[in-house]
Write a protein that holds these residues in place. Structure first.
Motif, PDB file in Angstrom:
ATOM      1  N   LEU A  30       0.821  -1.212   0.000  1.00 19.98           N
ATOM      2  CA  LEU A  30       0.000   0.000   0.000  1.00 19.98           C
ATOM      3  C   LEU A  30       0.853   1.259   0.000  1.00 19.98           C
ATOM      4  O   LEU A  30       0.547   2.231  -0.679  1.00 19.98           O
ATOM      5  CB  LEU A  30      -0.921   0.005   1.223  1.00 19.98           C
ATOM      6  N   GLU A  31       1.938   1.238   0.766  1.00 12.46           N
ATOM      7  CA  GLU A  31       2.742   2.448   0.929  1.00 12.46           C
ATOM      8  C   GLU A  31       3.798   2.606  -0.152  1.00 12.46           C
ATOM      9  O   GLU A  31       4.029   3.718  -0.653  1.00 12.46           O
ATOM     10  CB  GLU A  31       3.429   2.422   2.296  1.00 12.46           C
ATOM     11  N   LEU A  32       4.445   1.494  -0.540  1.00  8.69           N
ATOM     12  CA  LEU A  32       5.604   1.576  -1.424  1.00  8.69           C
ATOM     13  C   LEU A  32       5.379   0.981  -2.804  1.00  8.69           C
ATOM     14  O   LEU A  32       6.135   1.267  -3.729  1.00  8.69           O
ATOM     15  CB  LEU A  32       6.805   0.874  -0.764  1.00  8.69           C
ATOM     16  N   GLY A  33       4.365   0.126  -2.941  1.00 11.89           N
ATOM     17  CA  GLY A  33       4.136  -0.527  -4.222  1.00 11.89           C
ATOM     18  C   GLY A  33       4.819  -1.879  -4.311  1.00 11.89           C
ATOM     19  O   GLY A  33       5.622  -2.261  -3.455  1.00 11.89           O
ATOM     20  N   TYR A  34       4.490  -2.592  -5.375  1.00 14.75           N
ATOM     21  CA  TYR A  34       4.967  -3.966  -5.544  1.00 14.75           C
ATOM     22  C   TYR A  34       6.485  -4.050  -5.681  1.00 14.75           C
ATOM     23  O   TYR A  34       7.135  -4.850  -5.010  1.00 14.75           O
ATOM     24  CB  TYR A  34       4.297  -4.584  -6.772  1.00 14.75           C
ATOM     25  N   ALA A  35       7.061  -3.234  -6.553  1.00 18.55           N
ATOM     26  CA  ALA A  35       8.496  -3.345  -6.839  1.00 18.55           C
ATOM     27  C   ALA A  35       9.350  -3.117  -5.597  1.00 18.55           C
ATOM     28  O   ALA A  35      10.389  -3.764  -5.415  1.00 18.55           O
ATOM     29  CB  ALA A  35       8.890  -2.356  -7.934  1.00 18.55           C
ATOM     30  N   ALA A  36       8.911  -2.199  -4.736  1.00 17.97           N
ATOM     31  CA  ALA A  36       9.712  -1.865  -3.551  1.00 17.97           C
ATOM     32  C   ALA A  36       9.423  -2.784  -2.372  1.00 17.97           C
ATOM     33  O   ALA A  36      10.084  -2.677  -1.329  1.00 17.97           O
ATOM     34  CB  ALA A  36       9.450  -0.414  -3.137  1.00 17.97           C
ATOM     35  N   THR A  37       8.469  -3.681  -2.517  1.00 12.59           N
ATOM     36  CA  THR A  37       8.144  -4.604  -1.426  1.00 12.59           C
ATOM     37  C   THR A  37       9.074  -5.811  -1.508  1.00 12.59           C
ATOM     38  O   THR A  37       8.726  -6.869  -2.036  1.00 12.59           O
ATOM     39  CB  THR A  37       6.660  -5.024  -1.485  1.00 12.59           C
ATOM     40  N   THR A  38      10.276  -5.629  -0.987  1.00 12.92           N
ATOM     41  CA  THR A  38      11.295  -6.678  -0.998  1.00 12.92           C
ATOM     42  C   THR A  38      11.281  -7.440   0.323  1.00 12.92           C
ATOM     43  O   THR A  38      10.677  -7.001   1.311  1.00 12.92           O
ATOM     44  CB  THR A  38      12.682  -6.060  -1.197  1.00 12.92           C
ATOM     45  N   ILE A  39      11.969  -8.567   0.328  1.00 16.28           N
ATOM     46  CA  ILE A  39      12.081  -9.359   1.546  1.00 16.28           C
ATOM     47  C   ILE A  39      12.708  -8.536   2.662  1.00 16.28           C
ATOM     48  O   ILE A  39      12.255  -8.572   3.822  1.00 16.28           O
ATOM     49  CB  ILE A  39      12.906 -10.635   1.290  1.00 16.28           C
ATOM     50  N   SER A  40      13.721  -7.764   2.337  1.00 13.69           N
ATOM     51  CA  SER A  40      14.399  -6.953   3.350  1.00 13.69           C
ATOM     52  C   SER A  40      13.472  -5.912   3.953  1.00 13.69           C
ATOM     53  O   SER A  40      13.458  -5.698   5.179  1.00 13.69           O
ATOM     54  CB  SER A  40      15.620  -6.264   2.742  1.00 13.69           C
ATOM     55  N   ARG A  41      12.680  -5.247   3.107  1.00 13.76           N
ATOM     56  CA  ARG A  41      11.760  -4.225   3.609  1.00 13.76           C
ATOM     57  C   ARG A  41      10.671  -4.853   4.477  1.00 13.76           C
ATOM     58  O   ARG A  41      10.284  -4.296   5.509  1.00 13.76           O
ATOM     59  CB  ARG A  41      11.129  -3.455   2.449  1.00 13.76           C
ATOM     60  N   VAL A  42      10.166  -5.995   4.053  1.00 12.46           N
ATOM     61  CA  VAL A  42       9.132  -6.675   4.835  1.00 12.46           C
ATOM     62  C   VAL A  42       9.699  -7.116   6.181  1.00 12.46           C
ATOM     63  O   VAL A  42       9.050  -6.971   7.222  1.00 12.46           O
ATOM     64  CB  VAL A  42       8.566  -7.879   4.061  1.00 12.46           C
ATOM     65  N   GLN A  43      10.920  -7.656   6.156  1.00 16.20           N
ATOM     66  CA  GLN A  43      11.569  -8.076   7.389  1.00 16.20           C
ATOM     67  C   GLN A  43      11.686  -6.916   8.371  1.00 16.20           C
ATOM     68  O   GLN A  43      11.355  -7.042   9.558  1.00 16.20           O
ATOM     69  CB  GLN A  43      12.962  -8.637   7.082  1.00 16.20           C
ATOM     70  N   GLU A  44      12.138  -5.785   7.874  1.00 17.91           N
ATOM     71  CA  GLU A  44      12.307  -4.613   8.731  1.00 17.91           C
ATOM     72  C   GLU A  44      10.962  -4.133   9.272  1.00 17.91           C
ATOM     73  O   GLU A  44      10.828  -3.814  10.467  1.00 17.91           O
ATOM     74  CB  GLU A  44      12.978  -3.497   7.937  1.00 17.91           C
ATOM     75  N   ARG A  45       9.961  -4.082   8.413  1.00 16.90           N
ATOM     76  CA  ARG A  45       8.651  -3.589   8.837  1.00 16.90           C
ATOM     77  C   ARG A  45       7.992  -4.541   9.836  1.00 16.90           C
ATOM     78  O   ARG A  45       7.309  -4.102  10.772  1.00 16.90           O
ATOM     79  CB  ARG A  45       7.757  -3.405   7.605  1.00 16.90           C
ATOM     80  N   ALA A  46       8.189  -5.830   9.638  1.00 17.53           N
ATOM     81  CA  ALA A  46       7.579  -6.827  10.520  1.00 17.53           C
ATOM     82  C   ALA A  46       8.332  -6.958  11.843  1.00 17.53           C
ATOM     83  O   ALA A  46       7.783  -7.478  12.824  1.00 17.53           O
ATOM     84  CB  ALA A  46       7.513  -8.180   9.828  1.00 17.53           C
ATOM     85  N   GLY A  47       9.577  -6.514  11.863  1.00 17.48           N
ATOM     86  CA  GLY A  47      10.371  -6.605  13.083  1.00 17.48           C
ATOM     87  C   GLY A  47      10.755  -8.024  13.440  1.00 17.48           C
ATOM     88  O   GLY A  47      10.770  -8.409  14.617  1.00 17.48           O
TER      89      GLY A  47
END
Length: 205
Positions: A30-47
């Motif tokens: 929702l915030e960054l879009g599909y291309a920017a939704t990487t494993i690293s970003r999800v990991q950081e956001r999920a904590g």
């Protein structure tokens, strides 16, 4: 204490962690879009630790398949009140239009739009998305038909028109939200009785 208790506790923790990862992925879409939704970003956001994320979802594809199913579940929840005995929004075409429009305004639909675009060039994502979206569409169609409660043979076609028109209108608001889409929705409400022969064409204006 029964031997199964620790296993249940571990399973509960695993379920919570999995849900947190999926929620983080949806939020990123929702915030960054599909291309920017990487494993690293999800990991950081999920904590969570990277190993924990990869334990649940070994690769991005498996994560996105889970997200497809979760987003579908969220949209089906929005539609569920049409199948119950209690219908706080009433019944008939006005309620049906409200139901479809409410679904299309939900964050879950915005997330699925990101997946739709990505699926055009990603065959693995498309193969996961198509059957799930078919289930959602059938639920939308069934919910609208239930609310309308009209045996007129033209109803299925008007239901299809309603879903397609409102979907296109909702997508337009992503670029320009000047209120014209809401006006279109209101005009469509007036057009439906005309199309079904229940009102004069002058009422459409």
């Amino acid at each position: 204490m029964p031997q199964t208790s620790p296993r249940r506790s571990q399973q509960q923790r695993s379920t919570v962690t999995r849900a947190r990862i999926i929620d983080a992925t949806v939020a990123s879409l929702l915030e960054l879009g599909y291309a920017a939704t990487t494993i690293s970003r999800v990991q950081e956001r999920a904590g969570v630790a990277r190993g924990t994320l990869l334990h649940h979802f070994p690769h991005r594809a498996s994560l996105l398949v889970a997200v497809v199913e979760d987003v579908a579940s969220r949209r089906l929840h929005v539609l569920s009140d049409a199948d119950g005995a209690a219908r706080p929004h009433g019944s008939g075409w006005d309620a049906a239009v409200d139901l479809v429009w409410r679904d299309l305004q939900s964050p879950a639909f915005l997330a699925v739009l990101e997946l739709w675009v990505a699926a055009r060039t990603d065959p693995d994502l498309r193969s996961a998305l198509v059957p799930v979206e078919r289930t959602v569409f059938e639920a939308v169609h069934r919910a609208v038909t239930t609310l309308v409660a009209d045996t007129d043979p033209r109803v299925p076609t008007v239901v299809q028109f309603t879903i397609d028109l409102l979907t296109g209108s909702a997508m337009t608001t992503l670029l320009v939200d000047d209120g014209s889409q809401q006006l279109l929705v209101e005009r469509w409400r007036r057009a439906i009785p005309v199309l079904l022969g229940q009102a004069d064409a002058a009422d459409w204006v």
